[in-house]
Design a protein around this motif. Structure first.
Motif, PDB file in Angstrom:
ATOM      1  N   ASP A  71       0.833  -0.679  -0.063  1.00  0.00           N
ATOM      2  CA  ASP A  71       0.045  -0.092  -0.058  1.00  0.00           C
ATOM      3  C   ASP A  71       0.977   1.599  -0.139  1.00  0.00           C
ATOM      4  O   ASP A  71       1.556   1.345   0.744  1.00  0.00           O
ATOM      5  N   VAL A  72       0.915   1.201  -1.169  1.00  0.00           N
ATOM      6  CA  VAL A  72       1.678   2.797  -1.305  1.00  0.00           C
ATOM      7  C   VAL A  72       1.537   4.067  -0.576  1.00  0.00           C
ATOM      8  O   VAL A  72       3.137   4.352   0.311  1.00  0.00           O
ATOM      9  N   GLY A  73       0.369   4.630  -0.146  1.00  0.00           N
ATOM     10  CA  GLY A  73       0.446   5.453   0.229  1.00  0.00           C
ATOM     11  C   GLY A  73       0.397   5.718   2.085  1.00  0.00           C
ATOM     12  O   GLY A  73       1.203   6.339   2.635  1.00  0.00           O
ATOM     13  N   LEU A  74      -0.380   4.279   2.639  1.00  0.00           N
ATOM     14  CA  LEU A  74      -0.199   4.217   3.612  1.00  0.00           C
ATOM     15  C   LEU A  74       1.851   4.795   4.193  1.00  0.00           C
ATOM     16  O   LEU A  74       2.006   4.596   4.907  1.00  0.00           O
ATOM     17  N   LYS A  75       2.753   3.541   3.152  1.00  0.00           N
ATOM     18  CA  LYS A  75       3.786   3.521   3.470  1.00  0.00           C
ATOM     19  C   LYS A  75       4.321   4.977   3.370  1.00  0.00           C
ATOM     20  O   LYS A  75       5.606   5.831   4.256  1.00  0.00           O
ATOM     21  N   PHE A  76       3.806   5.939   2.799  1.00  0.00           N
ATOM     22  CA  PHE A  76       4.603   6.626   2.093  1.00  0.00           C
ATOM     23  C   PHE A  76       4.404   7.520   3.075  1.00  0.00           C
ATOM     24  O   PHE A  76       5.569   8.619   3.723  1.00  0.00           O
ATOM     25  N   LEU A  77       3.129   7.522   3.618  1.00  0.00           N
ATOM     26  CA  LEU A  77       2.755   8.314   4.887  1.00  0.00           C
ATOM     27  C   LEU A  77       2.904   8.333   6.283  1.00  0.00           C
ATOM     28  O   LEU A  77       3.718   9.263   7.496  1.00  0.00           O
ATOM     29  N   SER A  78       4.128   7.470   6.530  1.00  0.00           N
ATOM     30  CA  SER A  78       4.674   6.539   7.550  1.00  0.00           C
ATOM     31  C   SER A  78       5.906   7.447   7.454  1.00  0.00           C
ATOM     32  O   SER A  78       6.444   8.051   8.583  1.00  0.00           O
ATOM     33  N   SER A  79       6.918   6.990   6.048  1.00  0.00           N
ATOM     34  CA  SER A  79       8.522   7.310   5.894  1.00  0.00           C
ATOM     35  C   SER A  79       8.110   9.780   5.898  1.00  0.00           C
ATOM     36  O   SER A  79       8.818   9.977   6.353  1.00  0.00           O
ATOM     37  N   LEU A  80       6.775   9.725   5.300  1.00  0.00           N
ATOM     38  CA  LEU A  80       7.018  11.163   5.135  1.00  0.00           C
ATOM     39  C   LEU A  80       7.346  11.693   6.827  1.00  0.00           C
ATOM     40  O   LEU A  80       7.466  12.831   6.973  1.00  0.00           O
ATOM     41  N   ALA A  81       5.962  10.884   7.536  1.00  0.00           N
ATOM     42  CA  ALA A  81       6.271  12.016   9.155  1.00  0.00           C
ATOM     43  C   ALA A  81       7.129  11.116   9.671  1.00  0.00           C
ATOM     44  O   ALA A  81       7.795  12.287  10.855  1.00  0.00           O
ATOM     45  N   SER A  82       8.147  10.630   9.896  1.00  0.00           N
ATOM     46  CA  SER A  82       9.776  10.048   9.832  1.00  0.00           C
ATOM     47  C   SER A  82      10.021  11.660   9.814  1.00  0.00           C
ATOM     48  O   SER A  82      11.338  12.159  10.166  1.00  0.00           O
ATOM     49  N   ALA A  83      10.496  11.750   8.743  1.00  0.00           N
ATOM     50  CA  ALA A  83      11.606  12.700   8.543  1.00  0.00           C
ATOM     51  C   ALA A  83      10.937  14.217   8.672  1.00  0.00           C
ATOM     52  O   ALA A  83      12.016  14.696   8.390  1.00  0.00           O
ATOM     53  N   LEU A  84      10.031  14.715   7.832  1.00  0.00           N
ATOM     54  CA  LEU A  84       9.481  16.005   8.295  1.00  0.00           C
ATOM     55  C   LEU A  84       9.660  16.605   9.160  1.00  0.00           C
ATOM     56  O   LEU A  84       9.233  16.364  10.410  1.00  0.00           O
ATOM     57  N   LEU A  85      10.680  18.025   8.963  1.00  0.00           N
ATOM     58  CA  LEU A  85      10.969  18.865   9.867  1.00  0.00           C
ATOM     59  C   LEU A  85      11.178  17.752  11.305  1.00  0.00           C
ATOM     60  O   LEU A  85      11.209  18.281  12.545  1.00  0.00           O
ATOM     61  N   ALA A  86      12.360  16.673  11.467  1.00  0.00           N
ATOM     62  CA  ALA A  86      12.739  16.148  12.574  1.00  0.00           C
ATOM     63  C   ALA A  86      13.804  16.831  13.221  1.00  0.00           C
ATOM     64  O   ALA A  86      13.610  16.139  15.055  1.00  0.00           O
TER      65      ALA A  86
END
Lengths: 329, 133
Positions: free
Chosen positions: A269-284
Motif C-alpha cells: 500500500d503505497v499511500g500508508l507507507k509513504f505517509l509513514s516515511s513522510l512523518a518520520s522525516a518531516l521537520l525531524a
C-alpha cells in the motif's frame, strides 16, 4: 489468413493510448518480433473483431493495456486469460489501476453524469450515441468498480510504468522472442527493479538516514534546484517507496517522482507507507520547537493526500478495500 | 445494544503503565477496549490501524507519552502525531469519519485520564455506529 506462427493479441482496456505509443516507440526490435508472430487482434493496427478472438481455440501471447472499467473490458480480460498461454499486463493501469483508477470510489452513475454535464463533452454527443443505438451499436456499460487486470486475472508478466520505459519494453520483447523458442518466464514476473527509486537516484543525499524535509511546498511554489534531493528541498517526491527501473525520467526533467512504477517489493500500500516515511522525516529537527500546533499547521499544507499518495495505485489500496467493503454491506 | 470494538495501541512506557495503574487502583473502564502494548506510539504503522479496521474494529485509540519531553525514545510521540494527523485527513477523503482514530497523551500516573478517555471514546464510537454498516 492462417499460418503456423504463434498468435499474438494486443487487447485494450480503458486505455488512453500512451501504452501503444510506448510499444511502437521501441522501433526495430518490435518489427523483428512482429515478423515472427501472427498478430490477430490489435485495434489500432488491424481490423480485428471480438468474434475473431472468440472463435480461436488458443492464443499464444496476449498483451493487455489499461484498467478494467467497462463490461467489455471485463469480458476481454477473462477471454484472454482463458485462451492465452502468456498474459502480459502492460502499463501501470493494467498492473495497479493507474489514473482511471482514481475513479474507483466514485459511483459509475455519477461518473457518467459528470461526463455528460461538463463542458469537456462535445455538444450533441448524446445524439450521436442515440443514432448509433438505432443501428444496433451499443456502448458497453461501466463496471461497478475500476480494477486493474492483475486483480481480476493472474497475469504472467507485469510491465509497470506510465507509459513503460523503453528499456522495460525491450526486456518484454526479449521475453517474447525467448517464448518463440519455448522458454516461458516465471509466473508473475515484474519487469522493474525490486528496490526503490532513491537507491539509484542521481540526487541521492550522502546519508539517507539523516534526511530532513524542511517544509512542504507545492510544485508551483518553489523552483527546484537541479542537483539536490527533492525531499531536502521540501517538494514531496514518491521516490522512497516507488520501484526503480523507469530510468528516472521525471527526476532528469527536474520533476519529482509521482509513483507510476508502483510500490517497491514487499510494500503493498503505497499511500500508508509513504505517509509513514513522510512523518518520520518531516521537520525531524524542529519537532520540539514547533510543538503540535506548529506541526499541524505545516502538515495542513498537504492539500490532497489521496491524490498525492495514490495517484496511480488507488484501486489496490487497503483504504479502498475498506471503503468498498463498507459500501457493499 | 450495539457494542463497539476498539483496538488500543498503548505505548509501553506511559499509556500501558497507566492501564496497569488503573488495574491495581481498581478503576473500571469499558471492556470494549482491546489493548495492544507497543514499544512506542511512533511505532504504530498506519497500515496496522487500517488492518484493525479491516478486521472488524470500529475505532482505534493510540496512547503515547506527553509531548514535548516525555517520550522514552525522545521524539516517537511527535512521529505518531504527524502520522495520525495526515492519516485522519486521508480517511476523511475516503469518506471514513476521522473521529474513529484518537491519539491521546497519557502518562504512567494518569490512570484516571485513561479511564476518562476510554469512556469518552466508546461513547463517540457508539454514536458513530459500526464501521461497516
Amino acid at each position: 489468413m492462417s499460418s503456423n506462427k504463434p498468435k499474438l493479441a494486443i487487447v485494450y482496456g480503458s486505455v488512453c493510448g500512451g501504452c501503444d505509443v510506448s510499444l511502437v516507440n521501441v522501433g526495430e526490435p518490435l518489427a523483428d518480433l512482429l515478423t515472427n508472430y501472427d498478430v490477430i487482434y490489435w485495434s489500432i493496427a488491424l481490423d480485428g473483431k471480438l468474434h475473431t478472438l472468440e472463435k480461436l481455440e488458443r492464443i499464444d501471447v496476449a498483451i493487455y493495456m489499461g484498467p478494467i472499467r467497462t463490461e467489455l473490458n471485463m469480458k476481454l480480460a477473462k477471454l484472454i486469460r482463458e485462451k492465452a498461454d502468456l498474459v502480459v499486463a502492460y502499463g501501470t493501469c493494467a498492473v495497479y489501476g493507474g489514473i482511471p483508477g482514481l475513479g474507483a470510489l466514485i459511483k459509475p452513475s455519477t461518473l457518467v453524469e459528470t461526463m455528460k454535464s461538463t463542458v469537456t463533452t462535445t455538444p450533441g454527443s448524446e445524439k450521436v450515441v442515440k443514432s448509433m443505438e438505432k443501428e444496433g451499436l451499443k456502448i458497453p456499460p461501466l463496471t461497478n468498480q475500476c480494477l486493474p487486470l492483475s486483480v481480476v486475472v493472474e497475469p504472467d508478466v507485469l510491465v509497470p510504468g506510465c507509459p513503460p520505459a523503453v528499456e522495460n519494453v525491450e526486456k518484454l520483447i526479449d521475453i517474447l522472442k525467448k517464448y518463440l523458442r519455448g522458454e516461458k518466464p516465471v509466473k508473475g514476473l515484474m519487469l522493474a527493479e525490486p528496490r526503490s527509486l532513491c537507491e539509484e537516484c542521481p540526487r541521492r543525499p550522502k546519508d539517507m538516514s539523516k534526511l530532513v524535509i524542511p517544509n512542504i511546498y507545492r510544485l508551483h511554489e518553489a523552483v527546484p534546484k537541479e542537483d539536490k534531493c527533492f525531499l531536502e528541498q521540501g517538494i514531496l517526491c514518491l521516490g522512497p517507496i516507488t520501484r526503480a527501473g523507469c530510468g528516472h525520467r521525471c527526476i532528469k526533467a527536474n520533476m519529482p517522482c509521482a509513483g507510476c512504477m508502483g510500490p517497491v517489493q514487499r510494500v503493498d500500500d503505497v499511500g500508508l507507507k509513504f505517509l509513514s516515511s513522510l512523518a518520520s522525516a518531516l521537520l525531524a529537527d524542529k519537532e520540539k520547537e514547533l510543538g503540535e500546533e506548529g506541526l499541524a499547521k505545516l502538515l495542513d499544507k498537504i492539500v490532497d493526500p489521496q491524490g498525492l499518495f495514490y495517484r496511480y495505485t488507488l484501486p489496490t489500496s487497503y483504504l479502498t478495500k475498506l471503503v468498498l467493503k463498507r459500501l457493499r454491506k | 445494544m450495539y457494542e463497539p470494538k476498539i483496538i488500543a495501541f498503548l505505548c509501553r512506557w506511559c499509556a500501558s503503565a497507566a492501564a496497569d495503574l488503573a488495574g491495581v487502583s481498581r478503576l473500571s473502564y469499558p471492556a470494549n477496549i482491546i489493548p495492544i502494548v507497543v514499544p512506542c506510539s511512533g511505532r504504530v504503522d498506519p497500515r496496522a490501524i487500517i488492518e484493525a479496521f479491516l478486521n472488524g474494529a470500529d475505532g482505534v485509540l493510540i496512547g503515547g507519552c506527553h509531548t514535548p519531553n516525555d517520550c522514552h525514545y525522545i521524539s516517537g510521540n511527535f512521529k505518531a502525531f504527524k502520522r495520525i494527523h495526515i492519516l485522519k485527513k486521508l480517511l476523511k477523503q475516503f469518506g471514513i469519519e476521522p473521529e474513529r482514530i484518537r491519539l491521546e497523551w497519557i502518562s504512567a500516573t494518569e490512570a484516571t485520564k485513561l479511564v476518562q478517555v476510554t469512556k469518552d471514546f466508546v461513547e463517540t464510537i457508539r454514536k458513530l455506529g459500526p464501521l461497516a454498516r
